[in-house]
Design a protein around this motif. Structure first.
Motif, PDB file in Angstrom:
ATOM      1  N   ASP A 266     -41.256  75.707 -37.890  1.00 13.25           N
ATOM      2  CA  ASP A 266     -41.865  74.434 -37.497  1.00 13.25           C
ATOM      3  C   ASP A 266     -40.881  73.300 -37.759  1.00 13.25           C
ATOM      4  O   ASP A 266     -39.871  73.467 -38.451  1.00 13.25           O
ATOM      5  N   ASN A 267     -41.163  72.134 -37.172  1.00 15.78           N
ATOM      6  CA  ASN A 267     -40.421  70.893 -37.435  1.00 15.78           C
ATOM      7  C   ASN A 267     -38.945  70.951 -37.055  1.00 15.78           C
ATOM      8  O   ASN A 267     -38.121  70.234 -37.635  1.00 15.78           O
ATOM      9  N   LEU A 268     -38.604  71.779 -36.082  1.00 16.77           N
ATOM     10  CA  LEU A 268     -37.206  71.846 -35.627  1.00 16.77           C
ATOM     11  C   LEU A 268     -36.957  70.994 -34.392  1.00 16.77           C
ATOM     12  O   LEU A 268     -35.860  71.002 -33.847  1.00 16.77           O
ATOM     13  N   TRP A 269     -37.952  70.258 -33.940  1.00 18.60           N
ATOM     14  CA  TRP A 269     -37.829  69.536 -32.671  1.00 18.60           C
ATOM     15  C   TRP A 269     -36.733  68.472 -32.688  1.00 18.60           C
ATOM     16  O   TRP A 269     -36.191  68.096 -31.641  1.00 18.60           O
ATOM     17  N   GLN A 270     -36.370  67.974 -33.889  1.00 17.65           N
ATOM     18  CA  GLN A 270     -35.342  66.936 -33.962  1.00 17.65           C
ATOM     19  C   GLN A 270     -33.917  67.498 -33.835  1.00 17.65           C
ATOM     20  O   GLN A 270     -32.983  66.751 -33.578  1.00 17.65           O
ATOM     21  N   PHE A 271     -33.770  68.831 -33.976  1.00 15.84           N
ATOM     22  CA  PHE A 271     -32.431  69.440 -33.914  1.00 15.84           C
ATOM     23  C   PHE A 271     -32.065  69.734 -32.459  1.00 15.84           C
ATOM     24  O   PHE A 271     -31.794  70.871 -32.069  1.00 15.84           O
ATOM     25  N   GLU A 272     -32.050  68.699 -31.647  1.00 13.63           N
ATOM     26  CA  GLU A 272     -31.924  68.884 -30.193  1.00 13.63           C
ATOM     27  C   GLU A 272     -30.550  69.382 -29.763  1.00 13.63           C
ATOM     28  O   GLU A 272     -30.419  69.889 -28.640  1.00 13.63           O
ATOM     29  N   ASN A 273     -29.535  69.264 -30.603  1.00 16.57           N
ATOM     30  CA  ASN A 273     -28.193  69.723 -30.243  1.00 16.57           C
ATOM     31  C   ASN A 273     -27.744  70.959 -31.017  1.00 16.57           C
ATOM     32  O   ASN A 273     -26.566  71.318 -30.983  1.00 16.57           O
ATOM     33  N   LEU A 274     -28.681  71.604 -31.685  1.00 13.37           N
ATOM     34  CA  LEU A 274     -28.364  72.771 -32.500  1.00 13.37           C
ATOM     35  C   LEU A 274     -27.804  73.908 -31.642  1.00 13.37           C
ATOM     36  O   LEU A 274     -28.334  74.216 -30.578  1.00 13.37           O
ATOM     37  N   ARG A 275     -26.700  74.524 -32.119  1.00 13.94           N
ATOM     38  CA  ARG A 275     -26.069  75.631 -31.399  1.00 13.94           C
ATOM     39  C   ARG A 275     -26.331  76.978 -32.078  1.00 13.94           C
ATOM     40  O   ARG A 275     -26.424  77.993 -31.402  1.00 13.94           O
ATOM     41  N   LYS A 276     -26.438  76.968 -33.412  1.00 21.14           N
ATOM     42  CA  LYS A 276     -26.564  78.217 -34.166  1.00 21.14           C
ATOM     43  C   LYS A 276     -27.687  78.072 -35.189  1.00 21.14           C
ATOM     44  O   LYS A 276     -27.718  77.105 -35.947  1.00 21.14           O
ATOM     45  N   LEU A 277     -28.600  79.066 -35.210  1.00 14.32           N
ATOM     46  CA  LEU A 277     -29.732  79.029 -36.131  1.00 14.32           C
ATOM     47  C   LEU A 277     -29.920  80.394 -36.764  1.00 14.32           C
ATOM     48  O   LEU A 277     -30.091  81.400 -36.077  1.00 14.32           O
ATOM     49  N   GLN A 278     -29.880  80.430 -38.093  1.00 11.77           N
ATOM     50  CA  GLN A 278     -30.058  81.673 -38.845  1.00 11.77           C
ATOM     51  C   GLN A 278     -31.376  81.612 -39.624  1.00 11.77           C
ATOM     52  O   GLN A 278     -31.556  80.768 -40.504  1.00 11.77           O
ATOM     53  N   LEU A 279     -32.297  82.516 -39.272  1.00 11.31           N
ATOM     54  CA  LEU A 279     -33.601  82.584 -39.929  1.00 11.31           C
ATOM     55  C   LEU A 279     -33.878  84.002 -40.415  1.00 11.31           C
ATOM     56  O   LEU A 279     -35.035  84.410 -40.527  1.00 11.31           O
ATOM     57  N   ASP A 280     -32.836  84.758 -40.675  1.00 13.63           N
ATOM     58  CA  ASP A 280     -33.017  86.151 -41.088  1.00 13.63           C
ATOM     59  C   ASP A 280     -33.524  86.246 -42.525  1.00 13.63           C
ATOM     60  O   ASP A 280     -33.449  85.302 -43.304  1.00 13.63           O
ATOM     61  N   ASN A 281     -34.064  87.443 -42.867  1.00 11.35           N
ATOM     62  CA  ASN A 281     -34.539  87.739 -44.219  1.00 11.35           C
ATOM     63  C   ASN A 281     -35.595  86.750 -44.705  1.00 11.35           C
ATOM     64  O   ASN A 281     -35.542  86.234 -45.819  1.00 11.35           O
ATOM     65  N   ASN A 282     -36.571  86.466 -43.833  1.00  5.45           N
ATOM     66  CA  ASN A 282     -37.739  85.696 -44.228  1.00  5.45           C
ATOM     67  C   ASN A 282     -38.973  86.570 -43.982  1.00  5.45           C
ATOM     68  O   ASN A 282     -38.856  87.796 -43.907  1.00  5.45           O
TER      69      ASN A 282
END
Length: 588
Positions: free
Chosen positions: A64-80
């Motif tokens: 949630d709450n990622l809407w402001q990261f409009e230019n994000l290229r790489k996102l790591q959400l592993d091991n959750n």
């Protein structure tokens, strides 16, 4: 192994967590202190890590709450402990996404990630590969250690033309005898499968049916990290590798992919045929949509009355039949004058075009609003009429039953008269409703007529003002052209003209009257073109407005007549039922 929620406290991503993560992963030392003082805007962040390697973050349950990261290229959400892919809609620039080692069961929520190239869903609970259609740039897909058990999932991946690296090891399908051959046959452009080159896989499978020659040498082509596995996945592979014996690799074997394709040739040919048919249908549908869009644009321009004003069409048409003006364009200094004139003229035409589209949209909104009001008024009136008719029919049927049960003739006559009075009352109520609707619609139509006439009048007034600017430009150009022409004539008479003029142009410089007439003829043609285009626009929009208003009035008259006819037919039918009642039948 999937992680369980019971042994840890689940977390949802909020602004505080994201600020801490961005601060920890942002610039360090002096630059980091300065960034913390000034604040780091989320929209400037290109890479974000929210996994077990982040000291302050772990056990995320919901994205949630990622809407402001409009230019994000790489996102790591592993091991959750994420259970659902969501909250990524605004990350349209994302190229690399790691969701490995979570509790995800369904692939979803990726429809806007059209730039994604690398996706890791390793070690989740996924049983079906789907909902990836929007990922047209996908190159790397890691789905190892899931619950995929149907080989038809492989066929789905054929649509990804850029896919070069695929991981499916640890799924039930990877245990199938024909697993590697099937993938090689149906995904011929794949380079890496389960962290090794396709050639190594298929060579091993191919040689297993013959007398192979082995060499104990790690002549492997492992999938590079950039080609697909997440950091967590890479650690998993290393951990597994430490528990397994050295791999006995076969010597090279020619034509491995060809062997796989040959084995499944019939099925692949049939599949390709279906894919080609589907592609043809998609192309036809796309062509129809494009044609429809063209018609919509054409219709929009026609109802805006500004066709061919979004460029130099009007200016070019002024010179298309202007032979004198074309000759005069070769005079010294006229070329620059003409270019400046054209630039300014086209700007005014484009202003008319854009203004026309805006006004057309306003007229459309006005018409849509009017139509909606009329529809709602008619609908509401009809509902009231239906309720009155339903109430009448309920009472009428009860009265008819009572009449049939009555044996006394005077009572029967009295009851029939009462029913007749009810019919007359219903007629009056329905006609009253219709008269109320007529008055309501008349007021609405008159208001719409005033509005649309005012809008058309304002549009014409402003367009005429812009067209007047075109005439001003033409007049100014005419004056300058006449000055140059007279000056050139004087130079020719004195013999001071240095430039060579074309013969047909020099023929105009016989005397002053000839050249003045030539310049004047060119000027008249230009003004006539401007006047004609203005008259065409004004005539067409006035005609449109008149036809529209007349049609609205005519449609309302026809609607009213039809409604009155319906009411009369219904009332006549009810009255006829009463008139046809035979006392003898009732008494019997």
């Amino acid at each position: 192994m999937n992680r369980l929620c019971d042994s840890m406290e689940p977390k949802v991503m909020d602004d505080d967590m994201l600020k801490l993560a961005v601060g920890e992963q942002g610039p360090q030392e002096e630059a980091g202190q300065l960034a913390k003082q000034e604040g780091i805007l989320f929209k400037d962040v290109l890479s974000l890590q929210l996994d077990f390697r982040t000291s302050i973050i772990s056990d995320i349950l919901r994205i949630d709450n990622l809407w402001q990261f409009e230019n994000l290229r790489k996102l790591q959400l592993d091991n959750n402990i994420i259970e659902k892919i969501e909250g990524l809609e605004n990350l349209t620039h994302l190229v690399w996404l790691d969701l490995s080692f979570n509790n995800i069961e369904t692939i979803e929520g990726l429809d806007t990630l059209v730039n994604l190239e690398d996706l890791s869903l390793f070690n989740n609970r996924i049983s079906k590969i789907d909902s990836l259609d929007a990922l047209v740039k996908l190159q790397v897909l890691s789905l190892g250690n899931n619950q995929i058990d149907n080989m038809m999932n492989i066929v789905y991946l054929r649509r990804f033309k850029c896919l070069r690296t695929l991981s499916l090891s640890g799924n039930p399908i990877s245990e199938a005898e024909d697993y590697k051959m099937f993938i090689c046959a149906y995904l011929p452009d794949l380079v890496y499968l389960d962290f090794r080159r396709i050639d190594d896989h298929t060579a091993s499978v191919s040689l297993s049916v013959s007398q192979p020659s082995f060499t104990q040498a790690p002549v492997q082509h492992p999938c590079p990290h950039a080609g697909g596995c997440s950091v967590a996945e890479e650690a998993w592979q290393r951990r597994r590798g430490s528990e397994e014996p050295p791999v006995m690799m076969p010597l090279p074997f020619p034509g491995q992919k060809e062997l796989a394709e040959a084995k499944h040739q019939y099925s692949i040919d049939e599949l390709k045929h279906r894919e080609n048919l589907m592609q043809v249908r998609l192309q036809d549908e796309r062509a129809r949509q494009e044609e429809l869009e063209k018609h919509k644009v054409c219709f929009c321009l026609q109802t805006a009355f500004v066709e061919h004003l979004n460029g130099s069409f009007l200016f070019d048409s002024m010179y298309a039949e202007d032979s004198e003006g074309n000759k005069l364009s070769y005079l010294p200094g006229v070329s620059e004058l003409l270019e400046a004139y054209k630039d300014k003229f086209v700007i005014i035409c484009v202003n008319i075009f854009e203004y026309g589209l805006k006004q057309q949209e306003k007229r459309k909104i006005e018409l849509d609003t009017f139509s909606e009001c009329v529809h709602e008024a008619i609908q509401e009136n009809q509902e009231q009429g239906k309720r009155k008719i339903a109430q009448f029919e309920e009472k009428h049927l009860s009265s008819l039953s009572a009449i049939r049960e009555e044996s006394e003739l005077p009572n029967i006559e009295k009851m029939i008269l009462e029913c007749s009075a009810d019919v007359s009352e219903l007629f009056n109520e329905l006609m009253m409703l219709e008269m109320q609707l007529v008055e309501q619609l008349e007021e609405t139509i008159n208001m719409f007529e005033r509005n649309i006439v005012d809008m058309v009048g304002l549009f014409i007034e402003n367009v005429q003002s812009l067209m007047a600017q075109c005439r001003d430009l033409e007049n100014h150009h005419h004056e300058k052209l006449l000055e140059i022409s007279i000056s050139t004539l004087e130079k020719i008479v004195k013999g001071d003209l240095d430039e060579d003029l074309p013969d047909d142009l020099r023929a105009l410089f016989v005397d002053k009257d000839t050249i003045v007439n030539a310049v004047g003829a060119s000027h008249d043609i230009h003004l006539l073109k401007i006047d004609n285009r203005e008259d065409e626009l004004v005539t067409r929009i006035n005609s449109w407005c008149t036809r529209l208003v007349d049609k609205i009035h005519k449609d309302e008259i026809m609607r009213n007549r039809k409604r009155v006819k319906e009411i009369n037919q219904y009332i006549d039918h009810m009255q006829s039922e009463l008139d046809n009642l035979e006392y003898s039948d009732i008494l019997d």
